[in-house]
Scaffold this active site. Structure first.
Site, PDB file in Angstrom:
ATOM      1  N   ASP A  35      -7.205   5.158   5.174  1.00  0.00           N
ATOM      2  CA  ASP A  35      -6.973   3.875   5.841  1.00  0.00           C
ATOM      3  C   ASP A  35      -6.405   4.045   7.244  1.00  0.00           C
ATOM      4  OD1 ASP A  35      -7.817   2.909   3.484  1.00  0.00           O
ATOM      5  OD2 ASP A  35      -5.931   1.944   2.907  1.00  0.00           O
ATOM      6  N   ALA A  36      -5.483   5.023   7.379  1.00  0.00           N
ATOM      7  CA  ALA A  36      -4.814   5.185   8.678  1.00  0.00           C
ATOM      8  C   ALA A  36      -5.812   5.574   9.762  1.00  0.00           C
ATOM      9  CB  ALA A  36      -3.702   6.225   8.568  1.00  0.00           C
ATOM     10  N   ASP A  39      -7.714   2.478  10.636  1.00  0.00           N
ATOM     11  CA  ASP A  39      -6.899   1.601  11.490  1.00  0.00           C
ATOM     12  C   ASP A  39      -6.913   2.076  12.941  1.00  0.00           C
ATOM     13  OD1 ASP A  39      -6.242   0.089   9.318  1.00  0.00           O
ATOM     14  OD2 ASP A  39      -4.222   0.910   9.057  1.00  0.00           O
ATOM     15  N   SER A  84      -6.428 -13.257   9.211  1.00  0.00           N
ATOM     16  CA  SER A  84      -6.068 -11.849   9.020  1.00  0.00           C
ATOM     17  C   SER A  84      -4.683 -11.610   9.605  1.00  0.00           C
ATOM     18  CB  SER A  84      -7.118 -10.943   9.654  1.00  0.00           C
ATOM     19  OG  SER A  84      -7.147 -11.177  11.036  1.00  0.00           O
ATOM     20  N   LEU A  85      -4.212 -10.398   9.456  1.00  0.00           N
ATOM     21  CA  LEU A  85      -2.843 -10.082   9.863  1.00  0.00           C
ATOM     22  C   LEU A  85      -2.848  -9.058  10.978  1.00  0.00           C
ATOM     23  CD1 LEU A  85      -0.980  -9.551   6.474  1.00  0.00           C
ATOM     24  CD2 LEU A  85      -0.275 -11.095   8.302  1.00  0.00           C
ATOM     25  N   GLU A 116       7.850  -9.897   2.703  1.00  0.00           N
ATOM     26  CA  GLU A 116       7.118  -9.657   1.455  1.00  0.00           C
ATOM     27  C   GLU A 116       6.505  -8.262   1.495  1.00  0.00           C
ATOM     28  OE1 GLU A 116       3.974 -12.545   1.487  1.00  0.00           O
ATOM     29  OE2 GLU A 116       5.364 -14.210   1.728  1.00  0.00           O
ATOM     30  N   LYS A 118       3.704  -5.693   1.337  1.00  0.00           N
ATOM     31  CA  LYS A 118       2.275  -5.888   1.569  1.00  0.00           C
ATOM     32  C   LYS A 118       1.503  -5.133   0.492  1.00  0.00           C
ATOM     33  CE  LYS A 118      -1.290  -5.749   5.107  1.00  0.00           C
ATOM     34  NZ  LYS A 118      -2.262  -4.878   4.425  1.00  0.00           N
ATOM     35  N   ASP A 120      -1.357  -3.575  -1.690  1.00  0.00           N
ATOM     36  CA  ASP A 120      -2.608  -2.960  -1.295  1.00  0.00           C
ATOM     37  C   ASP A 120      -3.668  -3.340  -2.322  1.00  0.00           C
ATOM     38  OD1 ASP A 120      -4.123  -1.551   0.390  1.00  0.00           O
ATOM     39  OD2 ASP A 120      -3.320   0.420  -0.113  1.00  0.00           O
ATOM     40  N   ARG A 139     -11.724 -13.090  -0.199  1.00  0.00           N
ATOM     41  CA  ARG A 139     -11.520 -13.509   1.174  1.00  0.00           C
ATOM     42  C   ARG A 139     -12.781 -13.274   2.003  1.00  0.00           C
ATOM     43  NH1 ARG A 139     -10.137 -10.749   5.636  1.00  0.00           N
ATOM     44  NH2 ARG A 139      -9.149 -11.921   7.310  1.00  0.00           N
ATOM     45  N   GLU A 176      -3.029 -11.793  -3.575  1.00  0.00           N
ATOM     46  CA  GLU A 176      -3.611 -10.459  -3.615  1.00  0.00           C
ATOM     47  C   GLU A 176      -3.827 -10.072  -5.075  1.00  0.00           C
ATOM     48  OE1 GLU A 176      -3.852  -9.482  -0.409  1.00  0.00           O
ATOM     49  OE2 GLU A 176      -4.356  -7.361  -0.576  1.00  0.00           O
ATOM     50  N   TYR A 228       0.725 -15.281  -2.102  1.00  0.00           N
ATOM     51  CA  TYR A 228       1.485 -15.202  -0.861  1.00  0.00           C
ATOM     52  C   TYR A 228       1.326 -16.426   0.031  1.00  0.00           C
ATOM     53  CZ  TYR A 228      -2.889 -13.405   1.257  1.00  0.00           C
ATOM     54  OH  TYR A 228      -4.172 -13.246   1.692  1.00  0.00           O
ATOM     55  N   LYS A 317       3.468  -1.681   9.163  1.00  0.00           N
ATOM     56  CA  LYS A 317       2.855  -0.703   8.270  1.00  0.00           C
ATOM     57  C   LYS A 317       3.789   0.463   7.973  1.00  0.00           C
ATOM     58  CE  LYS A 317      -1.506  -1.750   7.457  1.00  0.00           C
ATOM     59  NZ  LYS A 317      -2.540  -0.910   7.683  1.00  0.00           N
ATOM     60  N   CYS A 411      -4.262  40.880  -7.335  1.00  0.00           N
ATOM     61  CA  CYS A 411      -3.074  40.259  -6.762  1.00  0.00           C
ATOM     62  C   CYS A 411      -2.940  40.614  -5.282  1.00  0.00           C
ATOM     63  CB  CYS A 411      -1.837  40.720  -7.522  1.00  0.00           C
ATOM     64  SG  CYS A 411      -0.292  40.155  -6.779  1.00  0.00           S
ATOM     65  N   CYS A 414       0.431  42.990  -5.123  1.00  0.00           N
ATOM     66  CA  CYS A 414       0.554  44.306  -5.764  1.00  0.00           C
ATOM     67  C   CYS A 414      -0.788  44.889  -6.191  1.00  0.00           C
ATOM     68  CB  CYS A 414       1.492  44.219  -6.967  1.00  0.00           C
ATOM     69  SG  CYS A 414       0.732  43.368  -8.369  1.00  0.00           S
ATOM     70  N   CYS A 429      -1.231  37.237 -12.157  1.00  0.00           N
ATOM     71  CA  CYS A 429      -1.159  38.643 -11.783  1.00  0.00           C
ATOM     72  C   CYS A 429      -0.594  39.386 -12.979  1.00  0.00           C
ATOM     73  CB  CYS A 429      -0.246  38.796 -10.576  1.00  0.00           C
ATOM     74  SG  CYS A 429       0.405  40.461 -10.373  1.00  0.00           S
ATOM     75  N   CYS A 435       5.202  43.914  -9.684  1.00  0.00           N
ATOM     76  CA  CYS A 435       4.682  43.128  -8.570  1.00  0.00           C
ATOM     77  C   CYS A 435       5.859  42.626  -7.753  1.00  0.00           C
ATOM     78  CB  CYS A 435       3.853  41.959  -9.091  1.00  0.00           C
ATOM     79  SG  CYS A 435       3.348  40.827  -7.775  1.00  0.00           S
TER      80      CYS A 435
HETATM   81  O1  D41 Z   1       0.582  -8.704   0.172  1.00  0.00           O
HETATM   82  C1  D41 Z   1      -0.328  -8.886   0.983  1.00  0.00           C
HETATM   83  N1  D41 Z   1      -1.322  -8.018   1.050  1.00  0.00           N
HETATM   84  C2  D41 Z   1      -0.330 -10.064   1.929  1.00  0.00           C
HETATM   85  C3  D41 Z   1      -1.475 -10.332   2.650  1.00  0.00           C
HETATM   86  C4  D41 Z   1       0.801 -10.890   2.074  1.00  0.00           C
HETATM   87  N2  D41 Z   1       1.929 -10.658   1.373  1.00  0.00           N
HETATM   88  N3  D41 Z   1       0.763 -11.911   2.935  1.00  0.00           N
HETATM   89  C5  D41 Z   1      -0.339 -12.199   3.672  1.00  0.00           C
HETATM   90  N4  D41 Z   1      -0.318 -13.244   4.515  1.00  0.00           N
HETATM   91  C6  D41 Z   1      -1.365 -13.533   5.259  1.00  0.00           C
HETATM   92  C7  D41 Z   1      -1.291 -14.686   6.209  1.00  0.00           C
HETATM   93  C8  D41 Z   1      -0.011 -14.672   6.979  1.00  0.00           C
HETATM   94  C9  D41 Z   1      -2.435 -14.643   7.172  1.00  0.00           C
HETATM   95  C10 D41 Z   1      -1.371 -15.945   5.398  1.00  0.00           C
HETATM   96  C11 D41 Z   1      -1.513 -11.409   3.545  1.00  0.00           C
HETATM   97  C12 D41 Z   1      -2.635 -11.787   4.342  1.00  0.00           C
HETATM   98  N5  D41 Z   1      -2.525 -12.839   5.189  1.00  0.00           N
HETATM   99  C13 D41 Z   1      -3.913 -11.101   4.332  1.00  0.00           C
HETATM  100  N6  D41 Z   1      -4.425 -10.375   3.358  1.00  0.00           N
HETATM  101  C14 D41 Z   1      -5.610  -9.929   3.735  1.00  0.00           C
HETATM  102  C15 D41 Z   1      -5.873 -10.368   4.974  1.00  0.00           C
HETATM  103  C16 D41 Z   1      -4.815 -11.123   5.366  1.00  0.00           C
END
Ligand code: D41
Length: 672
Positions: A35-36, A39, A84-85, A116, A118, A120, A139, A176, A228, A317, A411, A414, A429, A435
């Protein structure tokens, strides 16, 4: 190439790459990069598009988050788009975010933020009409998702009918859907036993489960939902705070995250971030950061949103637990018992909060399973304090010079033959104490804190002593002279004299520690204690037959065989004779001593003021208790000091008795 077309080419390449990753991630549930790394590609594209807004195309992956719905599910248009966030990757970016908001609101005082975890998982929308679940949808790209109603109906934490009354005629709840780790592990274990394809992580398992066209399959998957927020709400005056809305939803039967808090200002937010980062490894589910939202809905409305993300929320993140890097080579390490562990040498990479340049490959089966070659791009995982490991290969990136990993036949230290017994995963070994690697590890174990606890005899010194030929067994330690030691690295006369005094002092020990220090395979501290108690003397253990050894609680056939082999070997007999003539001694054990805590399993966690954890453990063992390292359903009692952390949580979950230091001291006193 002119500058203009160079940039356009760069934009196109980035978009193509991201689109390919999107397809694998969303449609195939089979991501090929962490994921990183994804991103970072997105960020790179966003930055470039920000510099050259004239070249933003409608089909750029920045213009929709997610991917197109699959055939087979009907499409759902979200009446209120699912936003989205934005992400932040540092405290600095969080401060910038907070300053930006307060600037816009023209406000000096701190803002209240709802915090909160986040999760996954997969973002979904649930639509209730007159309190009845009418439709569940993914979504998708935020505007259009997939109708997964029959699948969401199988998830126990989703109410089919709202609790209580007084709900809005139309209510859209957002949240989620995720797979808790325990369920994921159990699911993958079952799949492995049946030689089915494994899921890479809980998130992909959740996505794959929701995308089943047959909801009977989904029903077998351990999915949960945590909400959420809300979307469409008709004719209802919602409370004025985000956290109050969630509490209202909880009353109607939804799960909300128990870690949710309100923070006053950015300093509080960052403290919450640290708090949850420390707790991350002990949570029951995966999270990849924290979502911070302005709690006051009126302020949210004033702030509004840009493109597809609200201005009033941000995801801070966590450091990624998986990263990509290159496998430079493989070393084969030899352990105390001769076990050969292949260790990946990696191009250094920042993962799970530290820079990693080595990771375990476990054994030869694991190398086969991974299908990994030298020079491959690999994904490395480091979660919590667990040692880093290679989890998969990125085959698309395999270079032409990728070369096979050859497991050595001899080994590396040894040159003795390496053997692998039938039914065992480990190769060993066969050099034994001839050894140098096994000898060194054996001596380190002998000197370690839980064994003979020899002050000043660290790993580096043991290695020097063996390399310089000053010792060829632990017995030799006890005839070392100051003159021989002086001249070693960092060893002056004073420290040499101190070491010799420490060696001398270590001879006064206990029978269990002595047995443990011998480093017999599979004989840990707890088994050493059981053996000492059962037989009460070293001679009796040495002479015991396999049958008598099996009478000891915790000793099974494998351990009994290892003990028997050890005491039968002539080099072990020499070792024991040497140590006894060097002057090792211990207090006699009275066979008849009452053991009030016999058969009870204790765990000690956190810090105690009046004694260290090792002493606490020994005191419990003296009373006959068994002391385990982790809490399970079999645990009788947890002694918890400050900082007991996940063990305390686990004990509470399992309903295991917990006592604090005062109660613990009272317990000891009672049997003094
Ligand atoms: O726990 C989460 N993954 C999470 C996702 C969360 N706790 N809050 C979220 N709040 C939002 C907004 C602020 C846009 C209502 C979200 C998401 N969005 C989100 N999850 C996927 C895309 C956006």
């Amino acid at each position: 190439m002119p500058e203009q077309s160079r940039i356009q080419l760069q934009l196109r390449t980035l978009r193509d790459t991201i689109n390919q990753h999107n397809h694998r991630y969303y449609a195939l549930d089979d991501p090929d990069i962490p994921d990183a790394a994804y991103d970072r590609l997105m960020r790179e594209l966003q930055d470039l598009e920000q510099q050259y807004p004239q070249w933003i195309s409608a089909d750029s992956p920045t213009q929709r988050v997610g991917s197109a719905p699959l055939d087979g599910f009907s499409q759902v248009t979200h009446e209120v788009p699912m936003l989205s966030l934005d992400n932040a990757f540092s405290g600095q970016e969080m401060d910038d975010f907070d300053r930006r908001l307060r600037g816009r609101l023209d406000r000096d005082q701190p803002l209240h933020y709802a915090c909160e975890p986040k999760l996954d998982g997969i973002a979904v929308s649930l639509l209730y009409r007159d309190g009845v679940l009418e439709r569940g949808a993914t979504r998708g790209d935020g505007a259009v998702g997939e109708d997964i109603t029959s699948n969401v109906r199988t998830i126990p934490s989703i109410p089919l009918r709202l609790l209580g009354d007084g709900w809005p005629r139309v209510l859209e709840v957002r949240g989620e859907i995720y797979m808790p780790r325990a369920g994921f592990d159990a699911f993958n274990e079952k799949a492995r036993q049946q030689s089915e394809k494994l899921f890479v992580n809980p998130r992909n398992a959740a996505a794959g489960s929701l995308r089943q066209l047959d909801s009977r399959v989904t029903a077998q998957r351990p999915l949960e939902m945590c909400c959420y927020g809300v979307g469409l709400v008709e004719a209802y005056a919602l409370p004025g705070k985000h956290t109050e809305i969630l509490t209202l939803l909880q009353g109607w039967g939804f799960r909300i995250n128990s870690e949710m808090r309100v923070a006053n200002g950015m300093k509080d937010c960052l403290a919450y971030y640290d708090y949850l980062l420390a707790k991350r490894a002990s949570l029951a589910y995966d999270i990849d950061g924290i979502v911070f939202k302005v709690d006051d809905i009126a302020l949210q409305q004033r702030l509004g949103f840009v493109s597809r993300a609200p201005r009033w929320a941000i995801a801070h993140k966590f450091p990624a637990e998986e990263e990509m890097t290159t496998l430079l080579g493989v070393d084969f390490q030899v352990g105390r018992t001769g076990a050969i562990t292949p260790v990946a040498r990696l191009e250094p990479v920042f993962v799970g909060g530290v820079t990693v340049s080595n990771a375990t490959l476990h054994n030869s089966d694991e190398i086969l399973r991974l299908g990994v070659k030298i020079n491959d791009t690999v994904v490395v995982r480091r979660a919590g304090d667990v040692i880093p490991k290679v989890v998969r290969v990125v085959l698309d990136k395999r270079p032409a010079n990728a070369s096979k990993i050859v497991f050595p036949a001899r080994c590396p230290i040894c040159e003795s033959v390496i053997e692998r017994l039938e039914g065992e995963a480990v190769s060993r070994c066969t050099g034994g104490l001839l050894c140098a690697a096994q000898l060194k590890e054996g001596i380190k174990h002998f000197a370690s804190r839980k064994a003979m606890d020899i002050d000043g005899l660290g790993d580096k010194l043991v290695e020097q002593l063996v390399d310089e030929g000053l010792i060829t067994s632990v017995v030799d330690l006890f005839s070392l002279q100051v003159t021989a030691l002086v001249g070693l690295e960092r060893m002056a006369e004073k420290s040499a004299a101190k070491l010799i005094a420490a060696l001398q002092a270590s001879k006064a020990t206990t029978l269990p520690k002595f047995i443990f220090a011998l480093g017999i395979r599979e004989v840990g501290e707890a088994t050493a204690v059981s053996l000492a108690k059962h037989f009460t003397s070293l001679e009796k253990i040495q002479q015991a037959s396999i049958e008598t050894l099996l009478e000891v609680p915790d000793v099974g056939p494998i351990v009994a065989q290892h003990l028997h082999d050890f005491f039968a070997a002539s080099h072990s007999q020499q070792l024991l004779a040497g140590l006894l003539s060097a002057g090792f001694y211990w207090p006699a054990i009275e066979a008849s001593k009452v053991q009030p805590l016999m058969g009870k399993i204790y765990v000690v966690s956190g810090s105690l003021e009046s004694m260290g954890r090792i002493e606490a453990k020994e005191r419990l063992q003296q009373l006959g208790a068994k002391v385990a390292g982790s809490v399970s359903a079999k645990t009788f009692c947890l002694v918890a000091g400050p900082g007991a952390g996940s063990k305390l949580t686990k004990a509470q979950q399992l309903g295991v008795d917990v006592i604090d230091e005062t109660q613990f001291l009272a317990l000891l006193k009672q049997y003094e």
